[in-house]
Enzyme design. Structure first.
Site, PDB file in Angstrom:
ATOM      1  N   MET A 289      10.224  25.305   1.098  1.00 50.25           N
ATOM      2  CA  MET A 289       9.419  24.380   0.315  1.00 50.25           C
ATOM      3  C   MET A 289      10.287  23.540  -0.632  1.00 50.25           C
ATOM      4  O   MET A 289      10.089  22.330  -0.756  1.00 50.25           O
ATOM      5  CB  MET A 289       8.364  25.138  -0.491  1.00 50.25           C
ATOM      6  CG  MET A 289       7.415  24.222  -1.237  1.00 50.25           C
ATOM      7  SD  MET A 289       6.235  25.104  -2.274  1.00 50.25           S
ATOM      8  CE  MET A 289       5.119  25.781  -1.073  1.00 50.25           C
TER       9      MET A 289
ATOM     10  N   ARG B  63     -10.515  -0.140  15.026  1.00 52.60           N
ATOM     11  CA  ARG B  63     -10.585   0.614  13.784  1.00 52.60           C
ATOM     12  C   ARG B  63     -11.710  -0.044  12.994  1.00 52.60           C
ATOM     13  O   ARG B  63     -12.844   0.024  13.414  1.00 52.60           O
ATOM     14  CB  ARG B  63      -9.216   0.557  13.083  1.00 52.60           C
ATOM     15  CG  ARG B  63      -9.030   1.558  11.991  1.00 52.60           C
ATOM     16  CD  ARG B  63      -7.569   1.651  11.519  1.00 52.60           C
ATOM     17  NE  ARG B  63      -7.035   0.404  10.973  1.00 52.60           N
ATOM     18  CZ  ARG B  63      -5.794   0.277  10.495  1.00 52.60           C
ATOM     19  NH1 ARG B  63      -4.972   1.299  10.508  1.00 52.60           N
ATOM     20  NH2 ARG B  63      -5.370  -0.868  10.003  1.00 52.60           N
TER      21      ARG B  63
ATOM     22  N   TYR C 225      14.033  31.839   6.067  1.00 53.34           N
ATOM     23  CA  TYR C 225      12.811  32.390   6.676  1.00 53.34           C
ATOM     24  C   TYR C 225      12.934  32.483   8.189  1.00 53.34           C
ATOM     25  O   TYR C 225      13.395  31.558   8.850  1.00 53.34           O
ATOM     26  CB  TYR C 225      11.614  31.483   6.380  1.00 53.34           C
ATOM     27  CG  TYR C 225      11.156  31.493   4.944  1.00 53.34           C
ATOM     28  CD1 TYR C 225      10.626  32.636   4.361  1.00 53.34           C
ATOM     29  CD2 TYR C 225      11.223  30.329   4.173  1.00 53.34           C
ATOM     30  CE1 TYR C 225      10.181  32.629   3.044  1.00 53.34           C
ATOM     31  CE2 TYR C 225      10.776  30.310   2.859  1.00 53.34           C
ATOM     32  CZ  TYR C 225      10.255  31.467   2.297  1.00 53.34           C
ATOM     33  OH  TYR C 225       9.814  31.455   1.011  1.00 53.34           O
TER      34      TYR C 225
ATOM     35  N   LYS D  12       0.843  -1.206   0.000  1.00 53.45           N
ATOM     36  CA  LYS D  12       0.000   0.000   0.000  1.00 53.45           C
ATOM     37  C   LYS D  12       0.877   1.255   0.000  1.00 53.45           C
ATOM     38  O   LYS D  12       2.073   1.178   0.291  1.00 53.45           O
ATOM     39  CB  LYS D  12      -0.919  -0.023   1.225  1.00 53.45           C
ATOM     40  CG  LYS D  12      -0.183   0.068   2.556  1.00 53.45           C
ATOM     41  CD  LYS D  12      -1.117  -0.180   3.734  1.00 53.45           C
ATOM     42  CE  LYS D  12      -0.356  -0.105   5.049  1.00 53.45           C
ATOM     43  NZ  LYS D  12      -1.153  -0.559   6.186  1.00 53.45           N
TER      44      LYS D  12
HETATM   45  C1  LIG Z   1      -0.351  -1.478   6.964  1.00 55.18           C
HETATM   46  C2  LIG Z   1      -0.891  -2.765   7.418  1.00 55.18           C
HETATM   47  C3  LIG Z   1      -0.033  -3.864   7.625  1.00 55.18           C
HETATM   48  C4  LIG Z   1       1.470  -3.746   7.581  1.00 55.18           C
HETATM   49  O1  LIG Z   1       1.915  -3.106   8.737  1.00 55.18           O
HETATM   50  P1  LIG Z   1       3.454  -2.999   9.102  1.00 55.18           P
HETATM   51  O2  LIG Z   1       3.472  -2.456  10.459  1.00 55.18           O
HETATM   52  O3  LIG Z   1       4.061  -2.072   8.102  1.00 55.18           O
HETATM   53  O4  LIG Z   1       4.025  -4.359   9.000  1.00 55.18           O
HETATM   54  C5  LIG Z   1      -0.594  -5.077   7.912  1.00 55.18           C
HETATM   55  N1  LIG Z   1      -1.945  -5.205   8.033  1.00 55.18           N
HETATM   56  C6  LIG Z   1      -2.782  -4.175   7.883  1.00 55.18           C
HETATM   57  C7  LIG Z   1      -4.250  -4.389   8.058  1.00 55.18           C
HETATM   58  C8  LIG Z   1      -2.296  -2.915   7.591  1.00 55.18           C
HETATM   59  O5  LIG Z   1      -3.142  -1.889   7.453  1.00 55.18           O
END
Ligand SMILES: *Cc1c(COP(=O)(O)O)cnc(C)c1O
Length: 391
Positions: free
Chosen positions: A322, A137, A274, A39
């Site tokens: 930036m 969650r 800045y 992801k």
């Molecule tokens: C992001 C995520 C992972 C991976 O988590 P890490 O801490 O990077 O290993 C695994 N399961 C779910 C549901 C996640 O959202």
């Protein structure tokens, strides 16, 4: 899009993805499947090249957070099963089916919606049930009070037409945190997860083919999460970040580099950048690097962080802007225009930068922005240069 500039860039060493994958695979053994979490563009490292490597290496599954990420992988020849960890609107079920993407189902309402849409599309949607055992969650709530009722809903979901329940998973909230409390909390999550599985299988008369719960903390610290389950699901470890990666001999995949593109000389008592938060105390030879907060440098690091030059660490001075920031090269005259500096990577750990910024390496890696080209290495050679801007 191909990148033309050598401004600030991220070197992504795909050999390290291979190394990390093989090391983790050796740890969990042959009997446990491996899902690579790709992801957020593989935590900033480029989900397409990383997924291709994992596919070649024989990983079993990939996970992303949205259907857009999943379809992008499908359009780039990724044939591995892909699990979407987050919510997908029911209107997209036809596309989930078309692209053979597995969807997490985290409540009974979604299960009914997905079932109905699968029926309309005349297809079957493969799902993994998401159980919430303490992350609080998404997921069917499987805390001590609700577990029994939630199992009934899970069983109800499993029986719906158009849905094929392949797996069940939960997410560990504190598996990467130290201390007895977190250990107990994690063990309790695992115990509730097991109980939910046993009950759901008994009541439905079906078996979950793939049960999984191990994130990075699980893989690093809770052998039960791979010995007693069917798949692990690490993200951060795969990219070689964090303290556990170091302990396990994993290597950081990304190195973020920039080039000195100008040198200025100032007398003592000159206010820099800045807000003038830094004033030179001596005649100063200041380097300018084209790396700023729009590239992913955290402004809170201003005047506190160091960058690695060919002659070692030097101080960053004044507010980070930036698009650029200033570094003090007074003591390293050999570092000049065109010299490469490393912000994090092999010489300076992303973990240290994260600690200094008061955050976690995940956030630093994900913050490397789109305009920073990714340069991919395989067997020590450049195999791709990618700029994530609209081409
Ligand atoms: C992001 C995520 C992972 C991976 O988590 P890490 O801490 O990077 O290993 C695994 N399961 C779910 C549901 C996640 O959202």
């Amino acid at each position: 899009m191909e990148s033309t500039l050598e401004r600030t860039w991220a070197e992504i060493d795909l050999d390290k993805v291979v190394h990390n994958y093989r090391t983790l695979k050796a740890r969990i053994g042959e009997n446990c499947k491996f899902l690579g979490v790709v992801k957020a563009d593989s935590y900033g490292s480029g989900s397409i090249p990383v997924s291709k490597v994992l596919q070649e290496e024989g990983a079993d599954y990939l996970a992303v957070s949205s259907i857009d990420e999943a379809i992008e992988l499908r359009k780039h020849d990724i044939t591995l099963p892909i699990l979407i960890l987050g919510h997908t609107p029911k209107e997209e079920v036809k596309n989930l089916i078309k692209y053979q993407i597995t969807q997490a189902v985290s409540c009974i309402e979604d299960a009914y919606d997905y079932s109905e849409e699968a029926g309309k599309a005349n297809g079957t949607l493969t799902i993994h049930i998401k159980a919430d055992t303490g992350m609080s969650r998404i997921g069917f709530l499987c805390n001590d009070e609700e577990l029994d009722a939630s199992v009934n809903q899970i069983v109800e979901a499993m029986a719906l037409p158009g849905l094929l329940t392949e797996g069940i998973f939960t997410h560990l909230a504190v598996s990467d945190e130290p201390g007895e409390f977190c250990k107990d909390y994690t063990n309790h999550q695992i115990a509730n997860f097991k109980e939910a599985i046993v009950k759901a299988e008994a009541r439905s008369g079906k078996k979950f083919a793939i049960r999984h719960c191990a994130n990075t903390g699980g893989v690093a610290r809770y052998p039960e999460t791979w010995l007693d389950f069917d798949m692990v699901r690490p993200g951060l470890l795969l990219y070689g970040y964090g303290e556990f990666a170091e302990e396990l001999g994993l290597k950081p995949v990304m190195a973020l580099k920039s080039k000195v593109y100008g040198i200025k000389h100032y007398p003592a008592d000159t206010r820099i950048s800045y807000g003038g938060i830094f004033t030179t105390k001596r005649p100063t030879r200041m380097g300018i690097i084209p790396y700023g907060y729009a590239d992913g440098f955290f402004r809170c690091l201003s005047n506190r962080v160091e960058v690695y030059t060919e002659s070692g660490l030097v101080n960053q001075r004044g507010k980070i802007c930036m698009d650029m920031c200033m570094i003090d090269l007074t003591d390293v005259p050999e570092v000049g225009e065109g010299s490469t500096v490393e912000i994090f990577g092999n010489l300076q750990s992303i973990n240290d930068i994260a600690a200094l910024a008061g955050t976690i390496p995940y956030e630093i890696a994900c913050a490397v922005s789109k305009r920073v080209p990714r340069i991919y290495y395989r067997n020590g050679e450049i195999v791709g240069k990618e700029l994530m801007l609209r081409g």
